[in-house]
Write a protein that holds these residues in place. Structure first.
Motif, short mmCIF file in Angstrom:
data_model
loop_
_atom_site.label_atom_id
_atom_site.label_comp_id
_atom_site.label_asym_id
_atom_site.label_seq_id
_atom_site.Cartn_x
_atom_site.Cartn_y
_atom_site.Cartn_z
N THR A 112 0.84 -1.19 0.00
CA THR A 112 0.00 0.00 0.00
C THR A 112 0.88 1.25 0.00
N LYS A 113 0.26 2.38 -0.21
CA LYS A 113 0.97 3.65 -0.16
C LYS A 113 1.27 4.03 1.30
N ASP A 114 2.31 4.85 1.49
CA ASP A 114 2.67 5.38 2.81
C ASP A 114 3.02 4.27 3.80
N ILE A 115 3.88 3.37 3.36
CA ILE A 115 4.29 2.25 4.21
C ILE A 115 5.80 2.37 4.47
N PRO A 116 6.25 2.25 5.72
CA PRO A 116 7.70 2.38 6.01
C PRO A 116 8.48 1.15 5.55
N VAL A 117 9.68 1.41 5.03
CA VAL A 117 10.50 0.33 4.48
C VAL A 117 11.93 0.42 5.02
N TRP A 118 12.61 -0.72 5.03
CA TRP A 118 14.00 -0.83 5.48
C TRP A 118 14.78 -1.58 4.41
N LEU A 119 16.02 -1.15 4.16
CA LEU A 119 16.87 -1.82 3.17
C LEU A 119 18.32 -1.67 3.60
N ARG A 120 19.04 -2.79 3.66
CA ARG A 120 20.45 -2.74 4.07
C ARG A 120 21.26 -3.81 3.36
N PHE A 121 22.55 -3.54 3.23
CA PHE A 121 23.53 -4.48 2.70
C PHE A 121 24.48 -4.86 3.83
N ASP A 122 24.81 -6.14 3.93
CA ASP A 122 25.79 -6.63 4.91
C ASP A 122 26.86 -7.43 4.19
N GLY A 123 28.13 -7.15 4.51
CA GLY A 123 29.21 -7.87 3.85
C GLY A 123 30.45 -7.92 4.70
N ILE A 124 31.53 -8.46 4.13
CA ILE A 124 32.81 -8.61 4.83
C ILE A 124 33.87 -7.89 4.01
N LEU A 125 34.58 -6.97 4.65
CA LEU A 125 35.63 -6.21 3.97
C LEU A 125 36.85 -7.08 3.68
N ALA A 126 37.75 -6.55 2.87
CA ALA A 126 38.94 -7.32 2.48
C ALA A 126 39.79 -7.72 3.68
N ASP A 127 39.72 -6.93 4.78
CA ASP A 127 40.51 -7.26 5.98
C ASP A 127 39.79 -8.23 6.91
N GLY A 128 38.61 -8.73 6.48
CA GLY A 128 37.88 -9.70 7.27
C GLY A 128 36.86 -9.13 8.23
N GLN A 129 36.78 -7.80 8.33
CA GLN A 129 35.84 -7.16 9.24
C GLN A 129 34.44 -7.10 8.62
N SER A 130 33.43 -7.36 9.45
CA SER A 130 32.04 -7.23 9.00
C SER A 130 31.69 -5.76 8.84
N ASP A 131 30.87 -5.45 7.86
CA ASP A 131 30.47 -4.06 7.60
C ASP A 131 29.09 -4.06 6.99
N PHE A 132 28.45 -2.92 6.96
CA PHE A 132 27.11 -2.83 6.39
C PHE A 132 26.86 -1.44 5.84
N ARG A 133 25.84 -1.33 5.01
CA ARG A 133 25.38 -0.06 4.50
C ARG A 133 23.85 -0.02 4.59
N ILE A 134 23.32 1.01 5.23
CA ILE A 134 21.88 1.17 5.37
C ILE A 134 21.39 2.13 4.29
N ILE A 135 20.45 1.67 3.48
CA ILE A 135 19.90 2.50 2.41
C ILE A 135 18.60 3.17 2.87
N TRP A 136 17.70 2.39 3.44
CA TRP A 136 16.45 2.93 4.01
C TRP A 136 16.34 2.45 5.45
N ASP A 137 15.94 3.34 6.33
CA ASP A 137 15.79 3.00 7.75
C ASP A 137 14.44 3.49 8.25
N GLY A 138 13.38 2.92 7.68
CA GLY A 138 12.03 3.30 8.07
C GLY A 138 11.45 4.44 7.24
N GLN A 139 12.11 4.77 6.10
CA GLN A 139 11.55 5.80 5.23
C GLN A 139 10.17 5.38 4.74
#
Length: 258
Positions: A93-120
């Protein structure tokens, strides 16, 4: 207010907005009998249990990077203009909050993420969601460890409350990162058959670098001419890519005479 059908029934349709708002709850339903514009009787209540939509229900959609539907993500091929698509989903439906994120592992082995939408709040009528990856996100994806897993997680709160804990997680997209670049050997413009006649390089010596997958204007290229003797070797200064195409890089022609 609905009229009775030929079978003396009134049929009410529960729309997507109603079902989404009430999933995981127990609304009470009753109906009124109206004659001449006035309520003359009322039914007893029906307590209706609407099951909560489960995380990763197989009927929900899965985000995908357009052009990369399989499990392998060749990050060197990604461009900032590439699209991420989330197909229209049930009860959207219209006017619905959404979340979107990427999770990965950097070249040095550390976990990392990027948040695109956080309840928009998604303010559009039901349709596919399509966004560009952006240069920042592509650069992050290219920084991930080769052969590691990157996930794309999309979630929606059907009751339209900006509450990430209550949001329903859709099917998670999982990719295996492949970051190796396939760089072809260079060639010499003055040596079309890979045989150089020194006199042909009397005026100039030009190295040809073929366009490669994942070529980026931010890249720089160094050319190395490695001779047998130390004095016959040359390493150029970094040269900016400048354009997404085959490149011609001039180098000093004295190396031919050594």
């Amino acid at each position: 207010m609905l009229p009775l059908d030929p079978d003396h029934r009134a049929v009410f349709t529960l729309d997507a907005a109603f079902l989404g708002l009430w999933h995981g709850k127990q609304p009470q339903l009753r109906w009124d009998l109206i004659r001449n514009g006035e309520v003359i009787a009322q039914s007893s209540a029906l307590v209706l249990t609407i099951n909560r939509i489960a995380h990763e229900d197989p009927r929900l959609t899965r985000p995908v990077i357009v052009g990369h539907p399989e499990q392998i993500l060749e990050v060197a091929k990604l461009l900032a203009t590439d699209k991420l698509s989330i197909k229209q989903w049930p009860l959207q439906t219209k006017d619905i909050p959404v979340w979107l994120r990427f999770d990965g592992i950097l070249a040095d082995g550390q976990s990392d993420f990027r948040i695109i939408w956080d309840g928009q709040v998604h303010k559009f009528e039901p349709s596919d969601l399509v966004i560009s990856l952006t240069a920042a996100l592509v650069n992050w994806l290219k920084s991930l460890k080769d052969d590691s897993e990157v996930t794309i997680t999309f979630a929606v709160n059907f009751d339209k409350v900006v509450d990430g804990v209550a949001a329903v997680r859709f099917l998670v997209r999982r990719y295996t990162v492949k970051s190796a670049l396939d760089l072809k050997p260079p060639s010499i413009k003055q040596a079309p058959d890979n045989i150089l006649k020194p006199i042909d390089a009397d005026k100039s010596l030009t190295v040809l670098v073929k366009q490669y997958t994942g070529m980026d204007l931010a890249h720089k290229i160094i050319v190395e001419w490695k001779g047998i003797a130390e004095e016959g070797s040359l390493v150029t200064k970094p040269v900016g890519v400048g354009k997404i195409a085959d490149l011609e890089i001039a180098i000093d022609n004295w190396v031919v005479a050594v």
